[in-house]
Design a protein around this motif. Structure first.
Motif, PDB file in Angstrom:
ATOM      1  N   ARG A  89       0.840  -1.090   0.133  1.00 53.42           N
ATOM      2  CA  ARG A  89      -0.021   0.086  -0.048  1.00 53.42           C
ATOM      3  C   ARG A  89       0.809   1.234  -0.154  1.00 53.42           C
ATOM      4  O   ARG A  89       1.765   1.232   0.842  1.00 53.42           O
ATOM      5  N   SER A  95     -10.079  -1.522   2.038  1.00 54.89           N
ATOM      6  CA  SER A  95     -10.248  -2.355   3.418  1.00 54.89           C
ATOM      7  C   SER A  95      -9.518  -1.780   4.573  1.00 54.89           C
ATOM      8  O   SER A  95      -9.686  -1.328   5.667  1.00 54.89           O
ATOM      9  N   ASP A 170      -2.423   0.957  -4.501  1.00 55.00           N
ATOM     10  CA  ASP A 170      -2.269  -0.603  -3.534  1.00 55.00           C
ATOM     11  C   ASP A 170      -2.240  -1.590  -4.781  1.00 55.00           C
ATOM     12  O   ASP A 170      -2.754  -1.495  -5.830  1.00 55.00           O
TER      13      ASP A 170
END
Ligand code: UDP
Length: 242
Positions: A89, A95, A170
């Motif tokens: 990331r 999430s 990401d």
């Protein structure tokens, strides 16, 4: 057929060291609660992943990729997939943003590398190093290799995508063990497994268009194909509501 996954099929060949991978147009999200088709996705992901794996190999990253043999098929080295999803990331999204209550797009310094246990049944739960080792998923040395390889992949992909007008937010990697026990990058790198934002407009050019019903899903995949496979100049996708 050896195996059918959500987005790909894997076939054995006459050579036990080689598999053929076929990329499908099937799309799933939220642990397969949402299902659909993205026309042309298999062709796009096969081509994009092939270009990226060849480029990464030139930068010293060992991969399972051998050759793109048709629109939807690749010849790859047979590996045993390590059941750890390696998430890299550069910015908060998905999430991660939800888990920590931060805005999508927040720059992460240092970048974050996370492990998840690759298990549809369990919903890919997060793992730390001790858990991964205690569950027998990988050795400590292998985890070190995964971390180093994932960092190198990120360092290589970031400028590559930036030159093509794309921000790499990401992505998820999977690795495999060859018969000799070497670790190589496997699976795919594509708009299914990366978040890619248009540098100029912030438009999402990845699977989030499908996950979140943003429209222009096919157009986003085609635009990534244009930029990465054809080297075309960036252009906005038609009809996107950003
Ligand atoms: N990802 C993936 N497969 C998965 C989970 C995540 O390819 O099973 C990718 C996803 O496309 C994104 C990155 O990994 O680029 C991080 O995803 P995240 O953990 O935020 O999960 P999501 O929001 O996709 O559920």
């Amino acid at each position: 057929m050896r195996y059918e996954g959500k987005a790909k099929k894997v076939y054995a060949t006459d050579d036990e060291q080689r598999y053929v991978v076929e990329y499908k147009d099937d799309a799933t999200a939220y642990n397969a609660l949402k299902r659909g088709t993205i026309q042309g996705k298999g062709v796009v992901n096969n081509a994009v992943s092939s270009v990226l794996f060849e480029m990464l190999a030139e930068h010293g990253v060992p991969t399972h990729f051998l050759e793109r043999i048709s629109d939807r098929e690749q010849l790859v080295r047979a590996v045993e997939i390590i059941p750890i999803e390696v998430i890299v990331r550069n910015r908060a999204a998905g999430s991660f943003a939800k888990r920590y209550g931060v805005d999508e797009g927040l720059e992460l310094d240092p970048i974050v590398i996370e492990w998840c246990y690759k298990s549809d049944e369990l919903g890919d739960p997060p793992l730390n190093d001790a858990t991964a080792v205690a569950l027998g998923l990988a050795t400590p040395d292998e985890l070190e290799d995964l971390f180093e390889l994932a960092s190198t992949v990120n360092d290589t992909l970031l400028p590559y995508f930036e030159e093509r007008g794309l921000e790499l937010v990401d992505f998820k990697l999977e690795f495999g063990r060859t018969a000799d026990g070497d670790i190589v990058l496997a699976d795919e790198i594509s708009p299914d497994t990366c978040r890619l934002w248009d540098l100029a407009s912030g438009e999402r050019l990845d699977k989030d268009r499908f996950r979140r019903d943003l429209g222009s899903v096919e157009e986003a995949y085609q635009e990534v194909y244009r930029r990465v496979v054809e080297g075309a100049e960036p252009r906005p996708i038609a009809g996107a509501d950003a």
